[in-house]
Design a protein around this motif. Structure first.
Motif, mmCIF file in Angstrom:
data_model
loop_
_atom_site.group_PDB
_atom_site.id
_atom_site.type_symbol
_atom_site.label_atom_id
_atom_site.label_comp_id
_atom_site.label_asym_id
_atom_site.label_seq_id
_atom_site.Cartn_x
_atom_site.Cartn_y
_atom_site.Cartn_z
ATOM 1 N N PRO A 18 0.837 -1.211 0.000
ATOM 2 C CA PRO A 18 0.000 0.000 0.000
ATOM 3 C C PRO A 18 0.872 1.262 0.000
ATOM 4 O O PRO A 18 1.864 1.344 0.716
ATOM 5 C CB PRO A 18 -0.796 -0.120 1.305
ATOM 6 N N VAL A 19 0.476 2.224 -0.805
ATOM 7 C CA VAL A 19 1.212 3.482 -0.913
ATOM 8 C C VAL A 19 0.417 4.631 -0.316
ATOM 9 O O VAL A 19 0.976 5.525 0.321
ATOM 10 C CB VAL A 19 1.553 3.775 -2.398
ATOM 11 N N LEU A 20 -0.890 4.623 -0.518
ATOM 12 C CA LEU A 20 -1.780 5.641 0.032
ATOM 13 C C LEU A 20 -2.933 4.964 0.746
ATOM 14 O O LEU A 20 -3.485 3.981 0.247
ATOM 15 C CB LEU A 20 -2.342 6.532 -1.091
ATOM 16 N N TRP A 21 -3.292 5.500 1.918
ATOM 17 C CA TRP A 21 -4.358 4.904 2.711
ATOM 18 C C TRP A 21 -5.472 5.914 2.947
ATOM 19 O O TRP A 21 -5.225 7.033 3.443
ATOM 20 C CB TRP A 21 -3.844 4.461 4.096
ATOM 21 N N ASN A 22 -6.687 5.527 2.599
ATOM 22 C CA ASN A 22 -7.883 6.254 3.015
ATOM 23 C C ASN A 22 -7.763 7.764 2.767
ATOM 24 O O ASN A 22 -7.957 8.585 3.658
ATOM 25 C CB ASN A 22 -8.168 5.992 4.500
ATOM 26 N N ILE A 23 -7.449 8.108 1.524
ATOM 27 C CA ILE A 23 -7.231 9.508 1.175
ATOM 28 C C ILE A 23 -8.574 10.216 0.959
ATOM 29 O O ILE A 23 -9.376 9.827 0.108
ATOM 30 C CB ILE A 23 -6.380 9.622 -0.105
ATOM 31 N N ASN A 24 -8.787 11.249 1.728
ATOM 32 C CA ASN A 24 -9.940 12.130 1.548
ATOM 33 C C ASN A 24 -9.416 13.545 1.338
ATOM 34 O O ASN A 24 -8.774 14.111 2.229
ATOM 35 C CB ASN A 24 -10.847 12.099 2.778
ATOM 36 N N ALA A 25 -9.659 14.106 0.171
ATOM 37 C CA ALA A 25 -9.155 15.444 -0.132
ATOM 38 C C ALA A 25 -10.057 16.112 -1.158
ATOM 39 O O ALA A 25 -10.574 15.450 -2.064
ATOM 40 C CB ALA A 25 -7.724 15.383 -0.660
ATOM 41 N N THR A 45 1.898 9.215 -6.867
ATOM 42 C CA THR A 45 0.896 8.158 -6.979
ATOM 43 C C THR A 45 -0.507 8.735 -6.876
ATOM 44 O O THR A 45 -1.417 8.339 -7.618
ATOM 45 C CB THR A 45 1.108 7.112 -5.872
ATOM 46 N N MET A 46 -0.711 9.690 -5.977
ATOM 47 C CA MET A 46 -2.012 10.347 -5.855
ATOM 48 C C MET A 46 -2.401 11.002 -7.168
ATOM 49 O O MET A 46 -3.543 10.871 -7.637
ATOM 50 C CB MET A 46 -1.972 11.385 -4.735
ATOM 51 N N MET A 47 -1.449 11.701 -7.788
ATOM 52 C CA MET A 47 -1.747 12.378 -9.040
ATOM 53 C C MET A 47 -2.055 11.372 -10.138
ATOM 54 O O MET A 47 -2.988 11.567 -10.934
ATOM 55 C CB MET A 47 -0.571 13.280 -9.420
ATOM 56 N N LYS A 48 -1.321 10.281 -10.205
ATOM 57 C CA LYS A 48 -1.566 9.271 -11.233
ATOM 58 C C LYS A 48 -2.919 8.598 -11.032
ATOM 59 O O LYS A 48 -3.598 8.246 -12.009
ATOM 60 C CB LYS A 48 -0.444 8.237 -11.225
ATOM 61 N N ALA A 49 -3.326 8.427 -9.785
ATOM 62 C CA ALA A 49 -4.652 7.867 -9.522
ATOM 63 C C ALA A 49 -5.740 8.825 -9.991
ATOM 64 O O ALA A 49 -6.783 8.405 -10.500
ATOM 65 C CB ALA A 49 -4.807 7.554 -8.035
ATOM 66 N N MET A 50 -5.520 10.125 -9.832
ATOM 67 C CA MET A 50 -6.482 11.114 -10.326
ATOM 68 C C MET A 50 -6.633 11.014 -11.844
ATOM 69 O O MET A 50 -7.714 11.261 -12.392
ATOM 70 C CB MET A 50 -6.018 12.523 -9.972
ATOM 71 N N LEU A 51 -5.534 10.663 -12.526
ATOM 72 C CA LEU A 51 -5.509 10.629 -13.986
ATOM 73 C C LEU A 51 -5.833 9.254 -14.553
ATOM 74 O O LEU A 51 -5.641 9.004 -15.742
ATOM 75 C CB LEU A 51 -4.127 11.075 -14.479
ATOM 76 N N ASN A 52 -6.295 8.344 -13.694
ATOM 77 C CA ASN A 52 -6.680 6.999 -14.126
ATOM 78 C C ASN A 52 -5.498 6.196 -14.671
ATOM 79 O O ASN A 52 -5.680 5.242 -15.423
ATOM 80 C CB ASN A 52 -7.783 7.082 -15.189
ATOM 81 N N MET A 53 -4.274 6.602 -14.296
ATOM 82 C CA MET A 53 -3.084 5.859 -14.695
ATOM 83 C C MET A 53 -2.829 4.696 -13.744
ATOM 84 O O MET A 53 -2.117 3.756 -14.092
ATOM 85 C CB MET A 53 -1.873 6.801 -14.716
ATOM 86 N N ILE A 54 -3.373 4.790 -12.550
ATOM 87 C CA ILE A 54 -3.308 3.732 -11.542
ATOM 88 C C ILE A 54 -4.717 3.549 -11.005
ATOM 89 O O ILE A 54 -5.407 4.529 -10.719
ATOM 90 C CB ILE A 54 -2.367 4.110 -10.380
ATOM 91 N N GLU A 55 -5.137 2.298 -10.862
ATOM 92 C CA GLU A 55 -6.478 2.036 -10.335
ATOM 93 C C GLU A 55 -6.421 1.852 -8.826
ATOM 94 O O GLU A 55 -5.709 0.969 -8.340
ATOM 95 C CB GLU A 55 -7.075 0.787 -10.980
ATOM 96 N N PRO A 56 -7.138 2.670 -8.068
ATOM 97 C CA PRO A 56 -7.154 2.505 -6.610
ATOM 98 C C PRO A 56 -7.752 1.166 -6.205
ATOM 99 O O PRO A 56 -8.594 0.602 -6.915
ATOM 100 C CB PRO A 56 -8.048 3.665 -6.136
#
Length: 255
Positions: A18-25, A45-56
């Motif tokens: 796990p890289v990010l846990w329970n992110i609320n922003a 990783t947060m930014m890539k998740a926003m861009l659909n490059m990584i699936e949470p």
């Protein structure tokens, strides 16, 4: 809040790590927001998740470009992304102009070739970033600062409403940093929203409206005038499990 992105209970992992846990922003529309944290904290990783490059693993990313909830797929043509300098294959055989014109592809659609107007617009953006004479230069011949300016020009030709930038000031000279920040401020004056993964704590108060502190989890978030405090800085960098005190020294903080 006049928001542009909401992250809800988002957890991201690479394999079993796990890289990010329970992110609320919540990111504010029309603002310049810095994403701050030590190396390995999950900022990129947060930014890539926003861009659909990584699936949470779980949670959600919701966009509000029209004040209505949307998925990334519905608004992606209205979003520009500037990746880290080190994540790009700079040996790819392309000229500076070629790279900048790539920013127009979202407007052209599949199987359509750039027109003269697209090349003219790309050259106009190269003037804005101070590189008109580099149009025919191979990208492999550029310095770090020049490469960042090229990628900024590529983002500008997208005519986006939301700009996500992963450490655009890393490894650049003072002149390039000044050019970049003035262009970002111009975008903000036009009502654009800008999210920046940033590493230099000394310039946060000068450059940004909002700040998000992250180290695997959200430590604090809000207006720079309220949230960018010694206490939040110390809390964010003290709990750097990967780097310990070295993570603090790398960003020039004395605790």
């Amino acid at each position: 809040m006049n928001r542009v992105i909401d992250l809800k209970t988002m957890t991201v992992a690479y394999g079993s790590n796990p890289v990010l846990w329970n992110i609320n922003a919540t990111f504010k529309k029309g603002a310049m927001t810095a994403i701050i944290g030590p190396n390995g904290a999950g900022k990129s990783t947060m930014m890539k998740a926003m861009l659909n490059m990584i699936e949470p693993l779980n949670g959600s990313v919701t966009y509000y470009l029209d004040n209505e909830p949307s998925s990334y797929g519905k608004v992606k043509k209205r979003i520009a992304y500037v990746p880290q300098n080190t994540s790009v294959d700079w040996d790819f055989p392309a000229t500076v102009l070629d790279v900048v014109v790539m920013g127009r592809y979202g407007h052209l659609g599949w199987l359509k070739r750039p027109r003269k107007a697209d090349y003219d617009y790309a050259r106009e953006m190269l003037v804005k970033v101070g590189m008109p004479s580099f149009a025919n230069r191979q990208i492999s011949q550029l310095s770090g600062g020049q490469r960042q300016r090229v990628f900024l020009a590529r983002a500008l030709v997208q005519d986006a409403e939301l700009y996500l930038m992963d450490e655009p000031f890393a490894g650049v000279d003072i002149k390039t940093e000044g050019i970049i920040i003035e262009l970002l401020k111009e975008l903000r004056r036009e009502g654009k929203s800008i999210l920046v993964v940033h590493h230099d704590l000394q310039t946060v108060a000068e450059y940004f409206d909002e700040v998000v502190f992250v180290n695997r989890e959200i430590v604090a978030a809000g207006p720079v005038a309220e949230v960018f405090t010694d206490a939040h800085i110390e809390e964010t960098y003290r709990v750097d499990h990967n780097l310990g005190e070295e993570g603090v020294e790398d960003v020039g903080i004395t605790l």
